[in-house]
Enzyme design. Structure first.
Site, short mmCIF file in Angstrom:
data_model
loop_
_atom_site.label_atom_id
_atom_site.label_comp_id
_atom_site.label_asym_id
_atom_site.label_seq_id
_atom_site.Cartn_x
_atom_site.Cartn_y
_atom_site.Cartn_z
N LYS A 142 -9.13 3.24 -19.34
CA LYS A 142 -9.20 3.87 -20.67
C LYS A 142 -8.03 3.78 -21.44
O LYS A 142 -7.58 2.64 -21.58
CB LYS A 142 -10.20 5.37 -20.49
CG LYS A 142 -11.05 5.56 -19.43
CD LYS A 142 -12.33 4.75 -19.61
CE LYS A 142 -12.87 4.64 -18.33
NZ LYS A 142 -13.69 5.83 -17.86
N TYR A 183 -17.85 13.43 -16.17
CA TYR A 183 -17.74 11.83 -15.74
C TYR A 183 -18.86 11.63 -14.83
O TYR A 183 -18.80 12.39 -13.49
CB TYR A 183 -16.58 11.35 -15.28
CG TYR A 183 -16.63 9.90 -15.34
CD1 TYR A 183 -16.89 8.95 -16.50
CD2 TYR A 183 -16.61 9.17 -14.29
CE1 TYR A 183 -16.96 7.49 -16.37
CE2 TYR A 183 -16.87 7.94 -13.94
CZ TYR A 183 -16.80 7.08 -15.18
OH TYR A 183 -17.13 5.63 -14.87
N ASP A 227 -8.92 16.56 -15.71
CA ASP A 227 -9.21 15.24 -16.25
C ASP A 227 -8.87 15.14 -17.64
O ASP A 227 -9.39 15.18 -18.49
CB ASP A 227 -10.64 14.56 -15.63
CG ASP A 227 -10.78 13.12 -16.00
OD1 ASP A 227 -10.20 12.62 -16.80
OD2 ASP A 227 -11.70 12.75 -15.52
N ARG A 243 0.80 -1.20 -0.09
CA ARG A 243 0.13 -0.06 0.21
C ARG A 243 0.81 1.28 -0.08
O ARG A 243 0.50 2.59 -0.52
CB ARG A 243 -1.03 0.13 1.26
CG ARG A 243 -1.82 1.30 1.34
CD ARG A 243 -3.07 1.14 2.25
NE ARG A 243 -2.87 0.54 3.39
CZ ARG A 243 -2.23 1.00 4.56
NH1 ARG A 243 -1.66 2.13 4.36
NH2 ARG A 243 -2.06 0.29 5.56
C1 LIG Z 1 -13.91 6.46 -16.58
C2 LIG Z 1 -13.75 7.75 -16.04
C3 LIG Z 1 -13.47 8.30 -14.84
C4 LIG Z 1 -13.56 7.24 -13.85
O1 LIG Z 1 -12.56 6.17 -13.99
P1 LIG Z 1 -12.86 4.70 -13.18
O2 LIG Z 1 -11.49 4.26 -13.65
O3 LIG Z 1 -13.97 4.05 -13.97
O4 LIG Z 1 -12.81 4.87 -11.83
C5 LIG Z 1 -13.22 9.38 -14.50
N1 LIG Z 1 -13.09 10.25 -15.62
C6 LIG Z 1 -13.44 9.96 -16.96
C7 LIG Z 1 -13.34 11.05 -17.99
C8 LIG Z 1 -13.82 8.76 -17.30
O5 LIG Z 1 -13.71 8.47 -18.44
#
Ligand SMILES: *Cc1c(COP(=O)(O)O)cnc(C)c1O
Length: 394
Positions: free
Chosen positions: A209, A112, A184, A59
């Protein structure tokens, strides 16, 4: 040894962060261990005091995770990266780790879904409030500033509307007011957008992603522009516990090697599909930064190295047509998420954003006939004929 930061991006994708051991392994081994043995009591004591570098407990740190983090810091162009168990763990760690009760956030309204929920419904319980505005309007951001505003939280291109915010102009506001500037960068990946060129302090990704890119890992990351901002969020993650595990870190690091190839091929497909959709009589409107019709086309040209592979479009037949398309499409997988090698399609009004109120959906421009596509790396002719077939049916 050359500094990997001086090599081109393509080379960095393949080599950045890779740390081998005495066996000569070409890739970073998976240190699938929760804990690390000390040489003796004195060694253990020194590690805990921070007088000697080394691993204690996964961790708090693990060589496989560290290798992946180093790779991402280099690709994004930041000082350090912090791997997290999911994108949402990254968002939460950053917001809860840098702000305190009484602080205020200005966020893009089209973010998101889970981020929207976290900021709108969960953080207020801890005294952190958020105003959601259309951050493609600089006026709207300025009007939302309060005496206690501490953070600008931006998603561009935004999910699922593909609205684009001007990163440079927002950077000026952040600097002038000394706001923490968060981006983001999930939709673009470091192949197409470099947050730190625009004054961003922290960029985050859902590594689920594009970075991992194979729809087989859930993970996230926070990247800091300045090393000075790293220890505090690292400490927070240690306490919050949203640590990525070594195997997932290994998979993400493996995914990075083909990041540019995947992103470029998907983008090439997406441009062709967007042009096809724009000509389709059953489609009302297409939102894609590679089309001149995109309202922020010029800004995209300026701040992105390409339009990416996320498209949203509005069907003429509304909700009904959206459902119909979902039930008849081939190759495109009917699934949420994005940024993988396979093309995915979803209907935000009945799926990802179904939990939003009517007013919130309306203000975030999530209409009933809106369809979101994450274009993959399949053969373009197969993708186009699949679309042709489905449009004949709806
Ligand atoms: C998928 C996504 C998230 C969240 O990510 P997770 O891995 O599903 O927790 C945050 N921001 C954007 C733009 C996303 O596409």
């Amino acid at each position: 040894m050359h500094n990997i930061r001086n090599y081109s991006f393509d080379t960095q994708c393949v080599h950045a962060g890779v740390k081998t051991d005495e066996t000569g392994a070409v890739t970073t081994p998976i240190y699938q261990t929760s804990t690390f043995r000390f040489k003796n009591a004195e060694h253990g004591a020194k590690l805990f005091k921070g007088e000697e570098k080394g691993f204690i407990y996964t961790r708090l740190g693990n060589p496989t995770i560290e290798a992946m983090e180093n790779a991402i810091a280099i690709l994004e162009g930041g000082a350090k990266a912090l791997g997290c168990s999911s994108g949402m763990s990254a968002v939460h760690t950053l917001v809860a780790g840098t702000l305190q009760a009484g602080d205020h956030i200005i966020s893009s309204e089209s973010v998101y879904g889970a981020t929207q929920t976290l900021l709108a419904n969960v953080m207020p319980r801890f005294g952190i409030t958020t105003t959601f505005v259309d951050t493609s309007s600089i006026e709207a951001i300025k009007n939302a500033i309060q005496p206690n505003t501490k953070m600008l939280y931006i998603e561009t291109p935004a999910n699922p509307t593909i609205v684009i915010s001007d990163l440079g102009a927002i950077g000026k506001i952040a600097k002038e007011h000394n706001f923490i500037y968060v981006l983001d960068n999930t939709f673009m990946s470091p192949v197409l957008q470099k947050p730190f060129d625009f004054g961003v302090d922290y960029s985050i990704h859902s590594m689920t992603k594009y970075l991992n890119g194979h729809a087989d890992v859930v993970a996230g990351v926070i990247i800091v522009k300045d090393e000075a901002n790293y220890p505090a969020i690292k400490k927070m993650l240690n306490h919050f516990g949203g640590t990525i595990d070594p195997f997932n870190a290994f998979l993400v690091h493996r995914g990075l090697k083909t990041l540019k190839l995947r992103v470029m091929k998907a983008q090439e497909n997406a441009q062709i599909i967007a042009e096809y959709l724009e000509k389709n009589p059953k489609v009302e409107k297409v939102m894609y930064p590679g089309l001149k019709s995109h309202p922020q086309y010029e800004i995209a040209q300026k701040q992105q190295k390409g339009p990416g592979s996320m498209i949203s479009f509005e069907l003429k037949g509304g909700f009904e047509a959206g459902i119909n398309l979902m039930n008849n499409i081939e190759i495109f997988q009917l699934a949420v998420s994005l940024g993988g090698v396979e093309s995915l399609i979803q209907h935000p009004a009945s799926m990802t954003h179904a939990g939003m109120t009517k007013e919130a959906k309306l203000s975030a421009k999530i209409t009933d006939g809106l369809v979101r596509v994450s274009v993959g790396i399949e053969d373009i002719d197969d993708l186009l004929s699949s679309l042709d077939n489905v449009f004949k049916k709806i």
